[in-house]
Design an enzyme around this catalytic site. Structure first.
Site, PDB file in Angstrom:
ATOM      1  N   GLY A   8      28.576  42.545  37.087  1.00  0.00           N
ATOM      2  CA  GLY A   8      28.846  42.608  35.654  1.00  0.00           C
ATOM      3  C   GLY A   8      28.261  43.807  34.942  1.00  0.00           C
ATOM      4  CG  ASN A  10      32.395  48.370  34.304  1.00  0.00           C
ATOM      5  OD1 ASN A  10      32.494  49.413  33.674  1.00  0.00           O
ATOM      6  ND2 ASN A  10      32.517  48.314  35.621  1.00  0.00           N
ATOM      7  CB  ILE A  92      46.035  39.132  42.426  1.00  0.00           C
ATOM      8  CG1 ILE A  92      45.472  40.320  43.214  1.00  0.00           C
ATOM      9  CG2 ILE A  92      47.480  39.411  41.977  1.00  0.00           C
ATOM     10  CD1 ILE A  92      46.223  40.648  44.486  1.00  0.00           C
ATOM     11  CG  HIS A 109      41.957  50.683  39.832  1.00  0.00           C
ATOM     12  ND1 HIS A 109      41.964  49.616  40.696  1.00  0.00           N
ATOM     13  CD2 HIS A 109      42.296  51.774  40.561  1.00  0.00           C
ATOM     14  CE1 HIS A 109      42.288  50.039  41.909  1.00  0.00           C
ATOM     15  NE2 HIS A 109      42.489  51.345  41.854  1.00  0.00           N
ATOM     16  CB  THR A 141      51.999  45.265  33.887  1.00  0.00           C
ATOM     17  OG1 THR A 141      51.695  46.016  35.078  1.00  0.00           O
ATOM     18  CG2 THR A 141      51.860  46.160  32.665  1.00  0.00           C
ATOM     19  CB  THR A 172      27.479  56.841  36.113  1.00  0.00           C
ATOM     20  OG1 THR A 172      26.583  56.425  37.153  1.00  0.00           O
ATOM     21  CG2 THR A 172      26.712  57.433  34.952  1.00  0.00           C
ATOM     22  CD  GLN A 173      31.493  59.952  33.832  1.00  0.00           C
ATOM     23  OE1 GLN A 173      32.198  59.933  32.822  1.00  0.00           O
ATOM     24  NE2 GLN A 173      30.288  60.484  33.852  1.00  0.00           N
ATOM     25  CD  GLU A 174      33.995  51.695  37.287  1.00  0.00           C
ATOM     26  OE1 GLU A 174      33.967  52.019  38.481  1.00  0.00           O
ATOM     27  OE2 GLU A 174      34.048  50.518  36.888  1.00  0.00           O
TER      28      GLU A 174
HETATM   29  C1  GRF Z   1      33.835  48.356  39.233  1.00  0.00           C
HETATM   30  O1  GRF Z   1      33.759  49.508  40.015  1.00  0.00           O
HETATM   31  C2  GRF Z   1      35.251  48.162  38.767  1.00  0.00           C
HETATM   32  O2  GRF Z   1      35.985  49.377  38.588  1.00  0.00           O
HETATM   33  C3  GRF Z   1      35.836  47.391  39.896  1.00  0.00           C
HETATM   34  O3  GRF Z   1      34.830  46.493  40.302  1.00  0.00           O
HETATM   35  C4  GRF Z   1      33.560  47.087  40.022  1.00  0.00           C
HETATM   36  C5  GRF Z   1      32.806  46.061  39.214  1.00  0.00           C
HETATM   37  O4  GRF Z   1      31.554  46.440  38.918  1.00  0.00           O
HETATM   38  N1  GRF Z   1      37.041  46.686  39.533  1.00  0.00           N
HETATM   39  P1  GRF Z   1      30.667  45.551  37.902  1.00  0.00           P
HETATM   40  O5  GRF Z   1      30.778  44.102  38.320  1.00  0.00           O
HETATM   41  O6  GRF Z   1      31.189  45.762  36.505  1.00  0.00           O
HETATM   42  O7  GRF Z   1      29.295  46.099  38.084  1.00  0.00           O
END
Ligand code: GRF
Length: 189
Positions: A8, A10, A92, A109, A141, A172-174
């Site tokens: 988690g 992100n 999915i 992604h 989608t 880090t970029q996410e």
């Molecule tokens: C991230 O790299 C995201 O792009 C991918 O799963 C990973 C999840 O990371 N779908 P976190 O659980 O948010 O740390």
């Protein structure tokens, strides 16, 4: 509403940005809840410790994908979210679920879509000899990893990179691009 399956990070970055950038005052928006398909997900414990409502719905307890998605929809709709954010949610989703949240369901992604849809994106980018990689925020989608691209961030692929070292650089970029994309959507709501 944020859906997670694992650590988690992100989700935590989005929560932090929502507070630092005062989304409640500025956009009337806040993270109302975090739901996971894994009760043991580390991100759930973190969200709980931050006073955010949480729920766990074990997909293994449902005979069919449709049954899990129907129960998930009920759990989400209790909160009437304007946005449903997939953040490392490793399921999915059925076309019915996607249609129900049409226009308010987004995902991140770990590749520069449309390249490398699906899994193992970092190793595939390295194996392909890519010089850059990155991440993509997109609308969800029925076709996996194919929705409208909302934002992207690029990182270099460095000599000697492994899937793990590249994944860490992309992550880090996410954490920067996902809150940015969400805030842009909030201003348009
Ligand atoms: C991230 O790299 C995201 O792009 C991918 O799963 C990973 C999840 O990371 N779908 P976190 O659980 O948010 O740390």
């Amino acid at each position: 509403m944020i859906l997670i399956s694992g650590s988690g990070s992100n989700m935590a970055a989005i929560v932090a940005a929502s507070r630092q950038r005062r989304w409640r005052e500025r956009h009337g928006a806040e993270v109302v809840a975090v739901i996971s398909n894994r009760a043991e997900a580390a991100g759930l414990a973190w969200a709980r410790s931050e006073g955010i409502a949480t729920a766990a719905l074990d997909h293994r307890a449902f005979p069919r994908r449709e049954d899990f998605d129907a129960a998930l929809t009920q759990a989400i709709d209790r909160f009437e979210p304007a946005l449903v954010v997939l953040a490392g949610f490793m399921r999915i989703l059925t076309p019915g679920f996607v249609a129900h949240y049409d226009g308010r369901l987004i995902n991140i992604h770990p590749s520069l879509l449309p390249a490398f849809t699906g899994l193992h994106t970092h190793q595939r980018a390295i194996d392909a000899g890519c010089k850059v990689s990155g991440c993509t925020v997109h609308r969800v989608t029925a076709e996996l990893d194919h929705g409208e691209i909302l934002d992207q961030a690029v990182v270099p692929v460095l000599p000697g990179d492994t899937a793990d070292t590249l994944a860490a650089r992309v992550l880090t970029q996410e954490h920067a691009v996902y809150p940015r994309a969400i805030e842009r959507l909030l201003t348009a709501l």
